[in-house]
Scaffold this motif. Structure first.
Motif, PDB file in Angstrom:
ATOM      1  N   ALA A 154       0.849  -1.188   0.000  1.00  0.00           N
ATOM      2  CA  ALA A 154       0.000   0.000   0.000  1.00  0.00           C
ATOM      3  C   ALA A 154       0.887   1.242   0.000  1.00  0.00           C
ATOM      4  CB  ALA A 154      -0.917   0.015   1.221  1.00  0.00           C
ATOM      5  N   SER A 155       0.299   2.360  -0.375  1.00  0.00           N
ATOM      6  CA  SER A 155       0.985   3.648  -0.308  1.00  0.00           C
ATOM      7  C   SER A 155       0.150   4.610   0.524  1.00  0.00           C
ATOM      8  CB  SER A 155       1.215   4.219  -1.716  1.00  0.00           C
ATOM      9  OG  SER A 155       2.088   3.383  -2.463  1.00  0.00           O
ATOM     10  N   PHE A 156       0.821   5.533   1.201  1.00  0.00           N
ATOM     11  CA  PHE A 156       0.168   6.491   2.092  1.00  0.00           C
ATOM     12  C   PHE A 156       0.699   7.886   1.784  1.00  0.00           C
ATOM     13  CE2 PHE A 156       0.500   2.382   4.116  1.00  0.00           C
ATOM     14  CZ  PHE A 156      -0.787   2.157   4.611  1.00  0.00           C
ATOM     15  N   SER A 157      -0.205   8.843   1.679  1.00  0.00           N
ATOM     16  CA  SER A 157       0.187  10.182   1.251  1.00  0.00           C
ATOM     17  C   SER A 157       0.218  11.174   2.398  1.00  0.00           C
ATOM     18  CB  SER A 157      -0.770  10.700   0.167  1.00  0.00           C
ATOM     19  OG  SER A 157      -2.077  10.867   0.699  1.00  0.00           O
ATOM     20  N   ASN A 158       1.092  12.155   2.248  1.00  0.00           N
ATOM     21  CA  ASN A 158       1.140  13.334   3.116  1.00  0.00           C
ATOM     22  C   ASN A 158       1.233  12.977   4.600  1.00  0.00           C
ATOM     23  OD1 ASN A 158       0.867  15.031   0.827  1.00  0.00           O
ATOM     24  ND2 ASN A 158      -1.374  14.774   0.895  1.00  0.00           N
ATOM     25  N   LEU A 159       2.178  12.125   4.940  1.00  0.00           N
ATOM     26  CA  LEU A 159       2.396  11.809   6.351  1.00  0.00           C
ATOM     27  C   LEU A 159       2.944  13.043   7.070  1.00  0.00           C
ATOM     28  CD1 LEU A 159       2.060   8.939   5.179  1.00  0.00           C
ATOM     29  CD2 LEU A 159       3.765   8.175   6.826  1.00  0.00           C
ATOM     30  N   SER A 160       2.573  13.182   8.313  1.00  0.00           N
ATOM     31  CA  SER A 160       3.031  14.324   9.098  1.00  0.00           C
ATOM     32  C   SER A 160       4.330  13.980   9.815  1.00  0.00           C
ATOM     33  CB  SER A 160       1.979  14.714  10.135  1.00  0.00           C
ATOM     34  OG  SER A 160       1.758  13.642  11.037  1.00  0.00           O
ATOM     35  N   ARG A 161       5.030  14.997  10.257  1.00  0.00           N
ATOM     36  CA  ARG A 161       6.174  14.741  11.119  1.00  0.00           C
ATOM     37  C   ARG A 161       5.674  14.138  12.430  1.00  0.00           C
ATOM     38  NH1 ARG A 161      10.874  19.187  11.475  1.00  0.00           N
ATOM     39  NH2 ARG A 161      11.668  17.463  12.760  1.00  0.00           N
ATOM     40  N   ASN A 162       6.479  13.310  13.038  1.00  0.00           N
ATOM     41  CA  ASN A 162       6.138  12.544  14.233  1.00  0.00           C
ATOM     42  C   ASN A 162       5.287  11.335  13.852  1.00  0.00           C
ATOM     43  OD1 ASN A 162       7.590  14.284  16.028  1.00  0.00           O
ATOM     44  ND2 ASN A 162       5.913  15.760  15.831  1.00  0.00           N
ATOM     45  N   TRP A 163       4.463  10.829  14.752  1.00  0.00           N
ATOM     46  CA  TRP A 163       3.843   9.522  14.570  1.00  0.00           C
ATOM     47  C   TRP A 163       2.612   9.577  13.671  1.00  0.00           C
ATOM     48  CZ3 TRP A 163       6.014   5.030  15.530  1.00  0.00           C
ATOM     49  CH2 TRP A 163       7.056   4.980  16.447  1.00  0.00           C
ATOM     50  N   ASN A 164       2.521   8.571  12.797  1.00  0.00           N
ATOM     51  CA  ASN A 164       1.377   8.375  11.921  1.00  0.00           C
ATOM     52  C   ASN A 164       0.882   6.937  12.100  1.00  0.00           C
ATOM     53  OD1 ASN A 164       1.557  10.835   9.719  1.00  0.00           O
ATOM     54  ND2 ASN A 164       3.582  10.196  10.424  1.00  0.00           N
ATOM     55  N   SER A 165      -0.394   6.759  12.363  1.00  0.00           N
ATOM     56  CA  SER A 165      -0.945   5.424  12.568  1.00  0.00           C
ATOM     57  C   SER A 165      -1.226   4.740  11.233  1.00  0.00           C
ATOM     58  CB  SER A 165      -2.232   5.500  13.388  1.00  0.00           C
ATOM     59  OG  SER A 165      -2.811   4.205  13.506  1.00  0.00           O
ATOM     60  N   LEU A 166      -0.808   3.479  11.127  1.00  0.00           N
ATOM     61  CA  LEU A 166      -1.127   2.635   9.971  1.00  0.00           C
ATOM     62  C   LEU A 166      -2.002   1.465  10.387  1.00  0.00           C
ATOM     63  CD1 LEU A 166       2.444   2.349   8.338  1.00  0.00           C
ATOM     64  CD2 LEU A 166       0.727   4.126   7.961  1.00  0.00           C
ATOM     65  N   ALA A 167      -2.445   1.463  11.634  1.00  0.00           N
ATOM     66  CA  ALA A 167      -3.091   0.289  12.222  1.00  0.00           C
ATOM     67  C   ALA A 167      -4.333  -0.145  11.455  1.00  0.00           C
ATOM     68  CB  ALA A 167      -3.434   0.564  13.683  1.00  0.00           C
ATOM     69  N   SER A 168      -5.143   0.806  10.993  1.00  0.00           N
ATOM     70  CA  SER A 168      -6.370   0.423  10.303  1.00  0.00           C
ATOM     71  C   SER A 168      -6.076  -0.230   8.959  1.00  0.00           C
ATOM     72  CB  SER A 168      -7.268   1.650  10.104  1.00  0.00           C
ATOM     73  OG  SER A 168      -6.614   2.627   9.319  1.00  0.00           O
ATOM     74  N   ALA A 169      -4.953   0.142   8.343  1.00  0.00           N
ATOM     75  CA  ALA A 169      -4.606  -0.412   7.033  1.00  0.00           C
ATOM     76  C   ALA A 169      -3.869  -1.743   7.150  1.00  0.00           C
ATOM     77  CB  ALA A 169      -3.759   0.591   6.253  1.00  0.00           C
TER      78      ALA A 169
END
Length: 253
Positions: free
Chosen positions: A164-179
């Motif tokens: 999968a690909s994910f766009s526009n992640l922010s600095r610091n933590w980003n959750s991927l748990a749902s994916a």
């Protein structure tokens, strides 16, 4: 009466131990790849190594990270070679053989990192320590250790059990748990956006990332014990059922 009270409380403690051990078995680990100083480079020897190996460990599992990029120039598409893995105070970097900057990026060549764990894990989050221009990433999981050397990214993606690909992640933590829920693997590839791994057609050439950390949760089928001794959780379950049966028999007598 006192004996019944004691048995009931012991059974309760054993049950709580069961839940406690189960909780420990499915606990999360937040990996921190940042250093306190300047760049620290990967190890390795040989013409194909290129210093591309970094090693980390936690209380639950060990992790090896290797760096890769499609820098073997040929008529399109180019194929993959090892790169130099490094990390600094912002996180993981990839110095590929075309020396295109101190990021994990997709400018000219696409940089990716292979995460190899000793046990099954699900990657539930990613910490972006720094990015420039854009912050799209791609991620993939594999059932077996993927062959990267000399392959194209399209071929590698075709062997993935999940991507999968994910766009526009922010600095610091980003959750991927749902994916990534339910996706367990020992072998994960993470890097700058790569259309072969999902969402083809996004803008490329401008994703420049430093990966400060990832969050993992133990997989559903962890490494089996190395001895025949019953695991603590199993002992607690047997103890709780046995004590409960004794308590019921005493109470009905």
């Amino acid at each position: 009466m006192n004996n019944l009270f004691t048995l009931r409380n012991v059974a309760l403690v054993a049950s709580l131990m069961t839940f406690s051990f189960a909780s420990l078995a499915t606990g999360t680990t937040d990996w921190d790849f940042r250093t306190s100083g300047g760049n620290s480079y990967g190890s390795g020897s040989g013409t194909d190594s290129y210093g591309n190996t970094l090693s980390f460990n936690s209380a639950d599992t060990d992790l090896t990270i290797t760096a890769w990029a499609d820098t073997l120039e040929q008529n399109a598409p180019d194929t993959i070679q090892t790169a130099t893995a490094a990390h600094n105070s912002y996180g993981l970097l990839n110095y590929n053989r075309n020396n295109d900057g101190h990021y994990v990026d997709n400018r000219d060549d696409t940089d990716m990192l292979l995460f190899t764990f000793d046990d099954l894990v699900s990657i539930t989050g990613v910490n972006i320590g720094y990015y420039s221009n854009d912050s799209d990433i791609s991620i993939a999981a594999f059932d077996t250790l993927p062959t990267l050397q000399g392959q194209t990214w399209a071929t590698v993606a075709g062997a993935a059990s999940y991507s999968a690909s994910f766009s526009n992640l922010s600095r610091n933590w980003n959750s991927l748990a749902s994916a990534t829920a339910g996706i367990d693997s020992k072998y994960w590839v993470i890097g700058a956006y790569n259309g072969a791994f999902g969402s083809p057609g996004w803008s490329t050439g401008n994703d420049n990332l430093k990966i400060a950390g990832i969050s993992t949760i133990a997989g559903a089928s962890p490494k089996p014990p190395t001895s025949d001794v019953a695991e603590p959780s199993s002992l607690a379950i047997l103890a709780s059922f046995g004590l409960f049966a004794v308590w019921r028999r005493r109470k009905s007598a």
